[in-house]
Write an enzyme that holds these catalytic residues in place. Sequence first.
Site, PDB file in Angstrom:
ATOM      1  N   GLY A  56     -29.106 -48.047 -37.759  1.00 38.66           N
ATOM      2  CA  GLY A  56     -28.229 -47.220 -36.942  1.00 38.66           C
ATOM      3  C   GLY A  56     -27.868 -47.945 -35.661  1.00 38.66           C
ATOM      4  O   GLY A  56     -27.912 -47.384 -34.565  1.00 38.66           O
ATOM      5  N   HIS A  57     -27.536 -49.219 -35.808  1.00 39.75           N
ATOM      6  CA  HIS A  57     -27.128 -50.025 -34.661  1.00 39.75           C
ATOM      7  C   HIS A  57     -26.463 -51.315 -35.154  1.00 39.75           C
ATOM      8  O   HIS A  57     -26.494 -51.613 -36.349  1.00 39.75           O
ATOM      9  CB  HIS A  57     -28.334 -50.362 -33.767  1.00 39.75           C
ATOM     10  CG  HIS A  57     -29.395 -51.170 -34.448  1.00 39.75           C
ATOM     11  ND1 HIS A  57     -30.607 -50.644 -34.834  1.00 39.75           N
ATOM     12  CD2 HIS A  57     -29.416 -52.465 -34.831  1.00 39.75           C
ATOM     13  CE1 HIS A  57     -31.327 -51.571 -35.415  1.00 39.75           C
ATOM     14  NE2 HIS A  57     -30.631 -52.689 -35.435  1.00 39.75           N
ATOM     15  N   ALA A  58     -25.882 -52.048 -34.225  1.00 37.21           N
ATOM     16  CA  ALA A  58     -25.367 -53.399 -34.493  1.00 37.21           C
ATOM     17  C   ALA A  58     -25.944 -54.319 -33.422  1.00 37.21           C
ATOM     18  O   ALA A  58     -26.541 -53.851 -32.440  1.00 37.21           O
ATOM     19  CB  ALA A  58     -23.838 -53.406 -34.439  1.00 37.21           C
ATOM     20  N   ARG A 103     -25.431 -51.465 -39.132  1.00 38.33           N
ATOM     21  CA  ARG A 103     -26.242 -51.323 -40.345  1.00 38.33           C
ATOM     22  C   ARG A 103     -27.093 -50.070 -40.307  1.00 38.33           C
ATOM     23  O   ARG A 103     -27.585 -49.658 -39.244  1.00 38.33           O
ATOM     24  CB  ARG A 103     -27.118 -52.558 -40.578  1.00 38.33           C
ATOM     25  CG  ARG A 103     -28.459 -52.635 -39.860  1.00 38.33           C
ATOM     26  CD  ARG A 103     -28.352 -52.944 -38.391  1.00 38.33           C
ATOM     27  NE  ARG A 103     -27.458 -54.041 -38.084  1.00 38.33           N
ATOM     28  CZ  ARG A 103     -27.850 -55.316 -38.059  1.00 38.33           C
ATOM     29  NH1 ARG A 103     -29.098 -55.618 -38.277  1.00 38.33           N
ATOM     30  NH2 ARG A 103     -27.001 -56.261 -37.739  1.00 38.33           N
TER      31      ARG A 103
END
Length: 153
Positions: A56-58, A103
Amino acid sequence: MLVKPGRLDGCHIVNFPKVSDYRGNLSFIEESRQIPFVIKRVYYLYDVPSGASRGGHAHKELEQVVIALSGSFDVILDDGEHRRTFFLNRPHYGLYIPAGIWRELENFSSNSVALSLVSQVYDEGDYLREYEEFKRWITNNDNRAGREFGNYR
Ligand code: TYD
């Protein structure tokens, strides 16, 4: 027509060597052969409860290879325009994720272990943890991201 390459094209499965005999399988990873960056850190997710999602981040700079060392899970990748899901379920496959890709890891089977080999030491400043922030960052860093993805096709 000028077609801009999809940045998701930079994400791909890496096949690690597998040595099999009657005693079982052995796989190995050599940084200079299978990993397109210098490995600065290794971390792993385990005991993930059923239904939980991770990621839940890049990342702005960090590159990563994710391996389902045990069990299985989905990795959903998003370049701000397109999404693609990779199902990882074999320890001799890794998923390469360049910088600038959102992702999410979901659908963990019981006893799964997600090993990550990454190009940076932990730095919270490298994270984009809000999807809207990620989209803005992608827009502002479009040219740079295109070059990076081109490297590893
Ligand atoms: P987080 O990034 O939310 O995990 P994931 O993206 O895999 O679901 O990280 C959870 C916590 O762990 C957060 O407080 C940051 C910390 N952390 C470290 O201290 N070092 C690390 O190498 C990683 C990956 C996370």
